[in-house]
Design an enzyme around this catalytic site. Structure first.
Site, short mmCIF file in Angstrom:
data_model
loop_
_atom_site.label_atom_id
_atom_site.label_comp_id
_atom_site.label_asym_id
_atom_site.label_seq_id
_atom_site.Cartn_x
_atom_site.Cartn_y
_atom_site.Cartn_z
N GLU A 286 0.83 -1.21 0.00
CA GLU A 286 0.00 0.00 0.00
C GLU A 286 0.87 1.27 0.00
O GLU A 286 0.46 2.32 -0.49
CB GLU A 286 -0.93 -0.02 1.23
CG GLU A 286 -2.12 0.91 1.09
CD GLU A 286 -3.18 0.70 2.16
OE1 GLU A 286 -4.37 0.84 1.83
OE2 GLU A 286 -2.83 0.40 3.32
N HIS A 307 5.91 -27.38 -0.74
CA HIS A 307 5.19 -28.45 -1.44
C HIS A 307 4.09 -27.87 -2.33
O HIS A 307 3.19 -28.59 -2.76
CB HIS A 307 4.64 -29.45 -0.42
CG HIS A 307 5.74 -30.08 0.36
ND1 HIS A 307 6.22 -31.34 0.09
CD2 HIS A 307 6.50 -29.60 1.38
CE1 HIS A 307 7.22 -31.61 0.91
NE2 HIS A 307 7.41 -30.57 1.70
N LYS A 421 -14.05 1.92 -3.66
CA LYS A 421 -15.06 2.38 -2.70
C LYS A 421 -16.13 3.20 -3.41
O LYS A 421 -17.33 3.01 -3.17
CB LYS A 421 -14.41 3.25 -1.62
CG LYS A 421 -13.58 2.47 -0.63
CD LYS A 421 -13.09 3.37 0.48
CE LYS A 421 -11.96 2.72 1.25
NZ LYS A 421 -11.25 3.64 2.13
O1 PA5 Z 1 -2.85 1.80 6.13
C1 PA5 Z 1 -3.92 2.38 5.92
O2 PA5 Z 1 -4.03 3.60 5.95
C2 PA5 Z 1 -5.18 1.59 5.67
O3 PA5 Z 1 -4.91 0.24 5.56
C3 PA5 Z 1 -6.17 1.80 6.80
O4 PA5 Z 1 -5.57 1.45 8.01
C4 PA5 Z 1 -7.44 1.00 6.59
O5 PA5 Z 1 -8.01 1.35 5.38
C5 PA5 Z 1 -8.41 1.22 7.72
O6 PA5 Z 1 -8.74 2.59 7.83
P1 PA5 Z 1 -9.43 3.16 9.12
O7 PA5 Z 1 -8.55 2.95 10.26
O8 PA5 Z 1 -9.64 4.61 8.81
O9 PA5 Z 1 -10.73 2.41 9.28
#
Ligand code: PA5
Length: 452
Positions: A286, A307, A421
């Protein structure tokens, strides 16, 4: 201090050492940028000094709350997704009994809000219904669909059981100090809350209450975790590539990527490290996957996956490299028994520990993969405990920041995750998404579905 080390002996067959150390001036400059907080995403660098800034009072409040949870709850449900749950799960699963679900240890830990499967959630309700429950809902934005919907369902079930007016006795919220629907609800209901500060993004938040409260509720020492991270933070405050393993790791990744490697595989030999790999995949995937760049982060659990994916790694497309996680010291001492007839021919291993056999497998695999043209390196972890996991977490975070800067991207945002989203909300007819709904409807009209 004893610490995690990077063994890069099997990299230099693929990239000469001089080539790696030629990155030094660039690393010096990126180190300055990172610490002066002048680079891309510098509003999200709260994690950089975090291990040294956590106060005793903060840790005590987390420990006290965790103590209350441990005393009252048979089931502890952690609701969150992505960075709001992977770090906690990684530490908890690495340090808990392999069969924690089947032992007498309380509380049992369950995760929700990390998917939208109706089956998963109804199965979870089946399991927790008759147990004393505590819930930690974690969402920085306080508006993420998966945890919000899970909270609705679990909150509803628990309100029926304990009475809505008693919510503060079983529900704990970790969220923004002021913004978001979860903050509003928590304030309205008078819940115990923990704050995720504005300058720490989700995937860098494991050493905030996001990770620390669930970890403490699992009976793991958060002080040791933070101490390990703080020691690693001090150790990595150094630009010399010959002394800073996190920067060298970032450089090796970048050098291999520049030579056409497309995938980094994180390979462990300890089932308990499975979620460390999941956390790592998110951290790097990410953070770096932007502007059509970056390594794809994959992981395998050995020897299980020898395996299955072992064949591909040994012999498939040569666009990969591998980073092993190897734990050096093992407490178990379980040995291979001797049999009278030696019908399987394994008496030659009788009396040897399973960890000894596992280690020979690790050595055999790294050699085989090197010979199969898979550059590989190893992160040597002295022992599986909270202290060294704290080191590992900080190591990966710091390397990720520099690795992202080497790529020329902002490692601290995630613009790409918004696309699905908005389509999902449009398809769910959410107010405010009318234009997107129309676009999708037109697209669907033009699309000729092809099915066989
Ligand atoms: O690393 C990130 O920013 C994301 O993975 C968020 O942690 C994830 O989308 C969850 O978001 P939130 O804590 O706002 O619910």
């Amino acid at each position: 201090m004893n610490r995690i080390e990077l063994d890069y002996s099997f990299i230099t067959d693929f990239i000469p050492e001089e080539e790696l150390f030629r990155y030094q001036p660039q690393i010096d400059s990126l180190h300055r940028t990172l610490h002066a907080k002048t680079g891309a995403g510098s509003d999200f660098l709260g994690w950089l000094d975090l291990p040294g800034n956590i106060t005793d009072d903060e840790l005590k409040r987390i420990e006290d709350t965790a103590g209350r949870i441990r005393k009252s709850a048979e089931a502890f449900i952690v609701i969150g997704i992505g960075g709001s749950y992977l770090g906690a799960r990684a530490v908890i699963e690495a340090l808990s009994h392999s069969f924690a679900g089947q032992t007498a240890e309380k509380p049992k830990i369950y995760y929700a809000g990390q998917n939208m499967s109706g089956k998963y959630l109804s199965d979870l309700l089946d399991v927790i219904r008759d147990k004393n429950c505590a819930v930690n809902v974690i969402s920085k934005s306080g508006t993420t669909t998966e945890p919000a919907l899970a909270l609705r369902l679990i909150g509803e079930t628990l309100a029926k059981k304990y009475g809505r007016q008693n919510m503060k006795d079983y529900l704990y919220a970790t969220t923004d100090a002021a913004k978001g629907a979860l903050r509003k609800m928590a304030d309205k209901e008078g819940l115990t809350t923990f704050v995720i500060s504005d300058d720490v993004g989700g995937r860098f938040s494991v050493l905030t209450p996001v990770g620390l409260l669930p970890v403490a509720a699992a009976g793991i020492s958060v002080r040791e975790l933070v101490r390990g991270a703080a020691d690693m933070m001090h150790f990595l405050n150094e630009t010399d590539l010959k002394k800073n393993p996190a920067y060298l790791y970032a450089v090796i990744r970048h050098a291999l990527y520049s030579k056409g490697k497309a995938i980094e595989i994180l390979s462990n030999f300890e089932p308990g490290l499975h979620y460390i790999s999941e956390w790592w995949k998110q951290l790097y995937g990410e953070s770096e996957g932007k502007q059509h760049k970056a390594l794809f982060t994959a992981s395998v659990d050995f020897s299980t996956d020898l395996h299955s994916m072992g064949q591909w790694i040994q012999d498939g497309v040569r666009n990969i490299f591998e980073t092993f996680l190897w734990v050096k010291k093992h407490p178990s001492g379980t040995t291979v028994p001797k049999t009278d007839d030696d019908s399987d021919g394994f008496n030659f291993l009788a009396g040897k520990t399973f960890d000894y056999v596992n280690e020979r497998a690790y050595e055999g695999v790294r050699l085989a993969h090197k010979e199969g043209q898979v550059p590989n390196m190893t992160l040597l972890i002295p022992e599986l405990n909270a202290y060294y996991l704290g080191q590992l977490i900080y190591f990966f975070e710091k390397a990720c920041a520099v690795s992202g800067y080497l790529l020329g991207i902002n490692p601290f945002d995630q613009p790409g995750v918004e696309q699905y989203k908005s389509n999902m909300f449009a398809l769910l007819d959410k107010k405010g998404y009318e234009e997107q709904t129309k676009k999708i409807t037109d697209m669907r009209g033009e699309l000729k579905t092809k099915k066989v």
